[in-house]
Structure formats: structure tokens, C-alpha cells
Write a protein that holds these residues in place. Sequence first.
Motif, PDB file in Angstrom:
ATOM      1  N   ASP A 160      -3.071  -3.414  -2.538  1.00  0.00           N
ATOM      2  CA  ASP A 160      -3.733  -2.280  -3.181  1.00  0.00           C
ATOM      3  C   ASP A 160      -3.522  -2.392  -4.687  1.00  0.00           C
ATOM      4  O   ASP A 160      -2.428  -2.738  -5.149  1.00  0.00           O
ATOM      5  CB  ASP A 160      -3.141  -0.967  -2.659  1.00  0.00           C
ATOM      6  CG  ASP A 160      -3.904   0.251  -3.176  1.00  0.00           C
ATOM      7  OD1 ASP A 160      -5.130   0.133  -3.356  1.00  0.00           O
ATOM      8  OD2 ASP A 160      -3.283   1.298  -3.390  1.00  0.00           O
ATOM      9  N   ALA A 207      -9.875   1.323  -4.845  1.00  0.00           N
ATOM     10  CA  ALA A 207     -10.658   2.537  -4.650  1.00  0.00           C
ATOM     11  C   ALA A 207     -11.744   2.643  -5.714  1.00  0.00           C
ATOM     12  O   ALA A 207     -12.607   3.501  -5.648  1.00  0.00           O
ATOM     13  CB  ALA A 207      -9.743   3.757  -4.708  1.00  0.00           C
ATOM     14  N   SER A 210     -14.226  -0.384   6.608  1.00  0.00           N
ATOM     15  CA  SER A 210     -13.981  -0.487   8.039  1.00  0.00           C
ATOM     16  C   SER A 210     -12.779  -1.393   8.268  1.00  0.00           C
ATOM     17  O   SER A 210     -12.686  -2.472   7.682  1.00  0.00           O
ATOM     18  CB  SER A 210     -15.227  -1.042   8.722  1.00  0.00           C
ATOM     19  OG  SER A 210     -14.941  -2.035   9.617  1.00  0.00           O
ATOM     20  N   GLN A 231      -4.009  -0.056   9.062  1.00  0.00           N
ATOM     21  CA  GLN A 231      -4.202  -1.489   8.846  1.00  0.00           C
ATOM     22  C   GLN A 231      -3.219  -2.290   9.704  1.00  0.00           C
ATOM     23  O   GLN A 231      -3.596  -3.278  10.353  1.00  0.00           O
ATOM     24  CB  GLN A 231      -4.007  -1.837   7.370  1.00  0.00           C
ATOM     25  CG  GLN A 231      -5.076  -1.273   6.451  1.00  0.00           C
ATOM     26  CD  GLN A 231      -4.780  -1.574   4.987  1.00  0.00           C
ATOM     27  OE1 GLN A 231      -3.810  -2.264   4.664  1.00  0.00           O
ATOM     28  NE2 GLN A 231      -5.602  -1.048   4.105  1.00  0.00           N
ATOM     29  N   GLU A 247      -0.224   4.434   0.354  1.00  0.00           N
ATOM     30  CA  GLU A 247      -0.725   5.502   1.215  1.00  0.00           C
ATOM     31  C   GLU A 247      -0.351   5.179   2.656  1.00  0.00           C
ATOM     32  O   GLU A 247      -0.928   4.276   3.278  1.00  0.00           O
ATOM     33  CB  GLU A 247      -2.235   5.648   1.060  1.00  0.00           C
ATOM     34  CG  GLU A 247      -2.661   6.100  -0.342  1.00  0.00           C
ATOM     35  CD  GLU A 247      -4.142   6.399  -0.426  1.00  0.00           C
ATOM     36  OE1 GLU A 247      -4.648   7.111   0.464  1.00  0.00           O
ATOM     37  OE2 GLU A 247      -4.786   5.922  -1.371  1.00  0.00           O
ATOM     38  N   LYS A 250     -12.382   0.656  -0.999  1.00  0.00           N
ATOM     39  CA  LYS A 250     -12.209   1.842  -0.152  1.00  0.00           C
ATOM     40  C   LYS A 250     -13.406   2.779  -0.325  1.00  0.00           C
ATOM     41  O   LYS A 250     -13.923   2.903  -1.435  1.00  0.00           O
ATOM     42  CB  LYS A 250     -10.931   2.597  -0.545  1.00  0.00           C
ATOM     43  CG  LYS A 250      -9.639   1.846  -0.322  1.00  0.00           C
ATOM     44  CD  LYS A 250      -8.460   2.702  -0.794  1.00  0.00           C
ATOM     45  CE  LYS A 250      -7.132   1.990  -0.622  1.00  0.00           C
ATOM     46  NZ  LYS A 250      -5.995   2.773  -1.138  1.00  0.00           N
ATOM     47  N   PRO A 251     -13.811   3.475   0.721  1.00  0.00           N
ATOM     48  CA  PRO A 251     -13.348   3.331   2.119  1.00  0.00           C
ATOM     49  C   PRO A 251     -13.989   2.110   2.767  1.00  0.00           C
ATOM     50  O   PRO A 251     -15.106   1.732   2.419  1.00  0.00           O
ATOM     51  CB  PRO A 251     -13.834   4.618   2.774  1.00  0.00           C
ATOM     52  CG  PRO A 251     -15.069   4.982   2.007  1.00  0.00           C
ATOM     53  CD  PRO A 251     -14.816   4.540   0.583  1.00  0.00           C
ATOM     54  N   GLU A 287       0.851  -1.194   0.000  1.00  0.00           N
ATOM     55  CA  GLU A 287       0.000   0.000   0.000  1.00  0.00           C
ATOM     56  C   GLU A 287       0.882   1.237   0.000  1.00  0.00           C
ATOM     57  O   GLU A 287       1.781   1.372   0.822  1.00  0.00           O
ATOM     58  CB  GLU A 287      -0.892  -0.022   1.246  1.00  0.00           C
ATOM     59  CG  GLU A 287      -1.645   1.250   1.542  1.00  0.00           C
ATOM     60  CD  GLU A 287      -2.676   1.586   0.488  1.00  0.00           C
ATOM     61  OE1 GLU A 287      -2.461   2.603  -0.215  1.00  0.00           O
ATOM     62  OE2 GLU A 287      -3.674   0.849   0.369  1.00  0.00           O
ATOM     63  N   ILE A 341      -3.057   4.921   5.552  1.00  0.00           N
ATOM     64  CA  ILE A 341      -3.915   3.732   5.431  1.00  0.00           C
ATOM     65  C   ILE A 341      -3.146   2.478   5.838  1.00  0.00           C
ATOM     66  O   ILE A 341      -3.650   1.632   6.592  1.00  0.00           O
ATOM     67  CB  ILE A 341      -4.442   3.591   3.994  1.00  0.00           C
ATOM     68  CG1 ILE A 341      -5.424   4.727   3.673  1.00  0.00           C
ATOM     69  CG2 ILE A 341      -5.118   2.239   3.785  1.00  0.00           C
ATOM     70  CD1 ILE A 341      -5.924   4.726   2.255  1.00  0.00           C
TER      71      ILE A 341
END
Length: 230
Positions: free
Chosen positions: A52, A80, A104, A17, A10, A101-102, A8, A13
Motif C-alpha cells: 500500500d 487509493a 476485486s 487479501q 487497514e 482501490k477499490p 497494509e 483490507i
Amino acid sequence: MKRILIIEDEDIIAEVQKDYLEAGGFGVEIAASGDTGLKKALEEEYDLIILDLMLPKTDGFEICKRVRQAKNIPILMVTAKKEDIDKIRGLGLGADDYITKPFSVGELVARVKAHLSRYERLTSDYRARYQDEIRVRGIRIDKMSRKVFVNESEVPLTSKEYDLLLFLALHPNRVFSKDELFEKIWGLDALSDNATVTVYISKLREKIETDPSKPQYIETIWGVGYRFNL
């Protein structure tokens, strides 16, 4: 401790995680680029990859394809995009699941646990217990005699029907396209085409499913192919 690789780019994020997964008892590493993630995935041992799709340099689709060619560990895609085509493409390349995304973080952790649990069943209990035969609920495949039984009653199958069923049962919960199944079962020199796969799947369902219109074993993944469910 189960090891998880998060690929990932980002940082926020990825760190969130990582925190939640570590709180759940997992060992977690992060790769912030596609190239780094692919290298780590291929060279090191992980129990699951959270991938991702939109990554710099090497994208998630290519990573998924390369990892699946070398390893059979669960791959959970993160995207996304809401378009079905991306999900279908990812599943077709061998991903086990996707999350949009987004999302929980609690849902992510739950899915990770579910996939690890299923993978453990496949690699330990399932493969260890059935070397000469495969049992999946009411179906028993005797590999020595090449016979198939449904609720202990023998079901006559042609040679190709048996080969197709055995191949799917040996790779449960994995999606195969018609082209892949045609190549594996009929080979490149076969005289028919992959429409043959559709016909044989239909024949198998008539013989092994309680209700062929609502199959419990051989599931159609629309736009991708077929999957044998445990």
C-alpha cells in the motif's frame, strides 16, 4: 509454498487479501505499518510484496525504493489515488505493477499469480538456459562475440548500441529512466546528455524491431523510461 508479504495499515483490507491468497495456496504475512513492513521485507525472504502506498511513518514509495535496491522480487503497489503521477512514480522506483482501490480480490490474486509466474521464468528458465547468450523470441545476443542476430541474421550494432541492448535484455520487464540508462551505459563522465538515450533507442528499434513504430521489444513507458519485454 510461495510467501507473500502484505504491507497494509487497514486491517479489514489486509485480512481479506490474506484470506483469499491463503485459499489460493500462498503463505501470507501482514505488516500494519511502513516501518514494520520495510524491516520484514529486507530481513526476511518473500516471493512477492503487496504494498500500500499510503502508510504511516514510512510510506510505500520509500519502501519500494529501499526494497528494490536490495532485492529483485515482484512488488505490486496498491493505491487509493487515481492520479497517474503516483503510478508513474511507483513504477519509476521499481514496482512491477499497480492496482487501484477499490478492486476485486479475485483480480488481486490473478495478478499475484501472473507476476510470480513471470518472475519464475526470469530467474530459472531464462537465466539458467542462457549464460553465454540471450534469446528473446527472434533476437539472439551472443555475449562471447558481442554479436546480435534477428531471426538468425546478424545485425550490425555499434559498441554503445550493443551495450544498451544487452543491459536492457539482462534486466527484462524492468523500467529504466533515461538518466539511469545514460549513467549505466555512458557513465558520469560522458560528454553528451540523456537525450542520447532517446537517439540510441530509436536506432536500436530500427535494427531489431519488425515495425519500429510499434515496438515489441523495447517499450516506451511514458513519463518513466523504457522497458525490454520478454
